[in-house]
Design an enzyme around this catalytic site. Structure first.
Site, PDB file in Angstrom:
ATOM      1  N   ASP A  85      83.981  25.463  26.189  1.00 55.00           N
ATOM      2  CA  ASP A  85      85.337  25.025  26.505  1.00 55.00           C
ATOM      3  C   ASP A  85      86.244  26.228  26.713  1.00 55.00           C
ATOM      4  O   ASP A  85      86.012  27.302  26.148  1.00 55.00           O
ATOM      5  CB  ASP A  85      85.856  24.132  25.365  1.00 55.00           C
ATOM      6  CG  ASP A  85      87.031  23.266  25.803  1.00 55.00           C
ATOM      7  OD1 ASP A  85      87.295  23.185  27.020  1.00 55.00           O
ATOM      8  OD2 ASP A  85      87.688  22.670  24.926  1.00 55.00           O
ATOM      9  N   ASN A 141      87.382  27.374  29.943  1.00 50.52           N
ATOM     10  CA  ASN A 141      87.295  28.068  31.242  1.00 50.52           C
ATOM     11  C   ASN A 141      88.647  28.076  31.960  1.00 50.52           C
ATOM     12  O   ASN A 141      89.066  29.090  32.527  1.00 50.52           O
ATOM     13  CB  ASN A 141      86.282  27.365  32.165  1.00 50.52           C
ATOM     14  CG  ASN A 141      84.853  27.511  31.678  1.00 50.52           C
ATOM     15  OD1 ASN A 141      84.599  28.230  30.725  1.00 50.52           O
ATOM     16  ND2 ASN A 141      83.938  26.823  32.341  1.00 50.52           N
ATOM     17  N   HIS A 182      85.473  28.834  35.687  1.00 49.02           N
ATOM     18  CA  HIS A 182      84.161  28.176  35.708  1.00 49.02           C
ATOM     19  C   HIS A 182      83.076  29.144  36.192  1.00 49.02           C
ATOM     20  O   HIS A 182      81.969  29.169  35.657  1.00 49.02           O
ATOM     21  CB  HIS A 182      84.196  26.928  36.600  1.00 49.02           C
ATOM     22  CG  HIS A 182      85.122  25.855  36.095  1.00 49.02           C
ATOM     23  ND1 HIS A 182      85.147  25.453  34.772  1.00 49.02           N
ATOM     24  CD2 HIS A 182      86.057  25.091  36.728  1.00 49.02           C
ATOM     25  CE1 HIS A 182      86.058  24.493  34.633  1.00 49.02           C
ATOM     26  NE2 HIS A 182      86.627  24.267  35.801  1.00 49.02           N
ATOM     27  N   LEU A 211      61.765  29.222  25.534  1.00 49.97           N
ATOM     28  CA  LEU A 211      62.984  28.485  25.204  1.00 49.97           C
ATOM     29  C   LEU A 211      63.126  27.305  26.160  1.00 49.97           C
ATOM     30  O   LEU A 211      62.718  27.395  27.309  1.00 49.97           O
ATOM     31  CB  LEU A 211      64.201  29.419  25.407  1.00 49.97           C
ATOM     32  CG  LEU A 211      65.590  28.811  25.183  1.00 49.97           C
ATOM     33  CD1 LEU A 211      65.900  28.748  23.679  1.00 49.97           C
ATOM     34  CD2 LEU A 211      66.682  29.640  25.880  1.00 49.97           C
TER      35      LEU A 211
HETATM   36  C1  IPE Z   1      84.225  18.983  26.712  1.00 49.35           C
HETATM   37  O1  IPE Z   1      85.288  19.742  27.171  1.00 49.35           O
HETATM   38  C2  IPE Z   1      83.254  18.741  27.821  1.00 49.35           C
HETATM   39  C3  IPE Z   1      82.515  19.901  28.249  1.00 49.35           C
HETATM   40  C4  IPE Z   1      82.539  21.077  27.696  1.00 49.35           C
HETATM   41  C5  IPE Z   1      81.654  19.681  29.388  1.00 49.35           C
HETATM   42  P1  IPE Z   1      86.636  19.074  27.676  1.00 49.35           P
HETATM   43  O2  IPE Z   1      87.587  20.164  27.970  1.00 49.35           O
HETATM   44  O3  IPE Z   1      86.346  18.110  28.770  1.00 49.35           O
HETATM   45  O4  IPE Z   1      87.064  18.231  26.384  1.00 49.35           O
HETATM   46  P2  IPE Z   1      88.456  17.654  25.917  1.00 49.35           P
HETATM   47  O5  IPE Z   1      88.967  16.784  27.023  1.00 49.35           O
HETATM   48  O6  IPE Z   1      89.368  18.801  25.654  1.00 49.35           O
HETATM   49  O7  IPE Z   1      88.144  16.902  24.670  1.00 49.35           O
HETATM   50  C1  IPE Z   2      85.074  23.822  30.027  1.00 50.57           C
HETATM   51  O1  IPE Z   2      86.296  24.434  30.289  1.00 50.57           O
HETATM   52  C2  IPE Z   2      84.300  23.479  31.277  1.00 50.57           C
HETATM   53  C3  IPE Z   2      84.170  22.040  31.540  1.00 50.57           C
HETATM   54  C4  IPE Z   2      84.594  21.081  30.758  1.00 50.57           C
HETATM   55  C5  IPE Z   2      83.505  21.666  32.774  1.00 50.57           C
HETATM   56  P1  IPE Z   2      87.576  23.579  30.676  1.00 50.57           P
HETATM   57  O2  IPE Z   2      87.583  23.365  32.146  1.00 50.57           O
HETATM   58  O3  IPE Z   2      87.644  22.344  29.857  1.00 50.57           O
HETATM   59  O4  IPE Z   2      88.721  24.585  30.278  1.00 50.57           O
HETATM   60  P2  IPE Z   2      90.105  24.241  29.582  1.00 50.57           P
HETATM   61  O5  IPE Z   2      89.800  23.445  28.342  1.00 50.57           O
HETATM   62  O6  IPE Z   2      90.903  23.436  30.572  1.00 50.57           O
HETATM   63  O7  IPE Z   2      90.712  25.567  29.283  1.00 50.57           O
HETATM   64 MG    MG Z   3      88.507  21.894  28.074  1.00 50.19          MG
END
Ligand code: IPE
Ligand code: IPE
Ligand code: MG
Length: 232
Positions: free
Chosen positions: A18, A20, A35, A130
């Site tokens: 989480d 990105n 990403h 792995l």
């Molecule tokens: C969780 O991250 C899903 C992935 C890492 C693929 P999100 O950014 O989507 O989660 P929430 O919405 O903050 O709970």
């Molecule tokens: C995680 O990073 C990647 C995916 C859920 C695909 P986010 O895209 O959720 O990044 P934030 O949470 O908005 O910073």
């Molecule tokens: Mg996120």
């Protein structure tokens, strides 16, 4: 590298990648750049795990059943990035003896992407250092429901914990250690069945900034935890 602790086996590691978007925003970049950088982190962590003496599988949360709520352009970018990632990673998988697997409902993806996923699974199926599992269009609830419905369709009258564990898509189903990056402290529908006794770690580091070094430090801390599984 950390020594095994009798109390803390480490066969299956799970990562909620989480942050990105926030990583990119903090640098004045579009979310897509976060990403892209995040995909590089997956490679580094997978190579670390392939060389770790205990870790047998690592499961990454890459796209949730809820992530379809994001803007269409971001979703499309993530799908393209996944295709590019798998194409370029094949060499890494073969070089480091890593088997690739996908969990989640990939049937809704484009035919080309499904083909890429299937081919990568096939080409790497005999690799043994792995298993790297990507959770794609994955939801913990959806996975449990799918398994239960499959058992019912096969004529099961009563479902045991063991039978359900085996029917899930996720191999080596119990998670030992679950790490979430970026400071959020929630599960977001990831591996709900498999984390029942997992040790949880939350780090403020965003996923693009997460490193094998930080993972190694977390594992060192994990080894000091007393996992009691309800005993004393
Ligand atoms: C969780 O991250 C899903 C992935 C890492 C693929 P999100 O950014 O989507 O989660 P929430 O919405 O903050 O709970
Ligand atoms: C995680 O990073 C990647 C995916 C859920 C695909 P986010 O895209 O959720 O990044 P934030 O949470 O908005 O910073
Ligand atoms: Mg996120």
């Amino acid at each position: 590298m950390s020594e095994t602790h009798e109390n803390a086996p480490l066969k299956h590691l799970a990562l909620i990648m989480d942050g990105n978007g926030r990583w990119a925003k903090a640098r004045g970049l579009p979310r897509t750049k976060g990403h892209e950088k995040g995909a590089d982190t997956i490679r580094d962590i997978t190579v670390y795990c392939a060389n770790h003496p205990q870790i047998e599988s690592v499961t990454y949360y890459a796209f949730s059943t809820e992530n379809w709520k994001r803007p269409k352009l971001e979703v499309e970018f993530l799908m393209k990035l996944l295709d590019r990632y798998l194409q370029s990673e094949l060499e890494t998988y073969m070089h480091h003896n890593v088997r690739f697997m996908a969990i989640g409902n990939i049937e809704v993806f484009s035919k080309a992407l499904q083909k890429r996923i299937d081919e990568t699974q096939q080409k790497t199926q005999h690799n043994t250092a792995l298993t790297q599992i990507l959770a794609l269009n994955y939801g913990g609830r959806a996975e449990i429901l799918y398994a239960v419905n499959r058992l019912i369709a096969n004529g099961k009258q009563e479902i045991s914990e063991e039978a359900l564990s085996k029917a899930l898509q996720t191999p080596y189903s119990d998670i030992d250690l679950l790490i979430r990056t970026s400071g959020e402290e929630r599960i977001s529908n990831f591996l709900l069945w498999q984390i029942s006794y997992a040790e949880l770690f939350f780090t403020p580091t965003t996923w693009p900034d997460f490193t094998a070094k930080e993972l190694d430090e977390i594992i060192t801390q994990y080894k000091t935890r007393q996992r009691r599984f309800g005993g004393i």
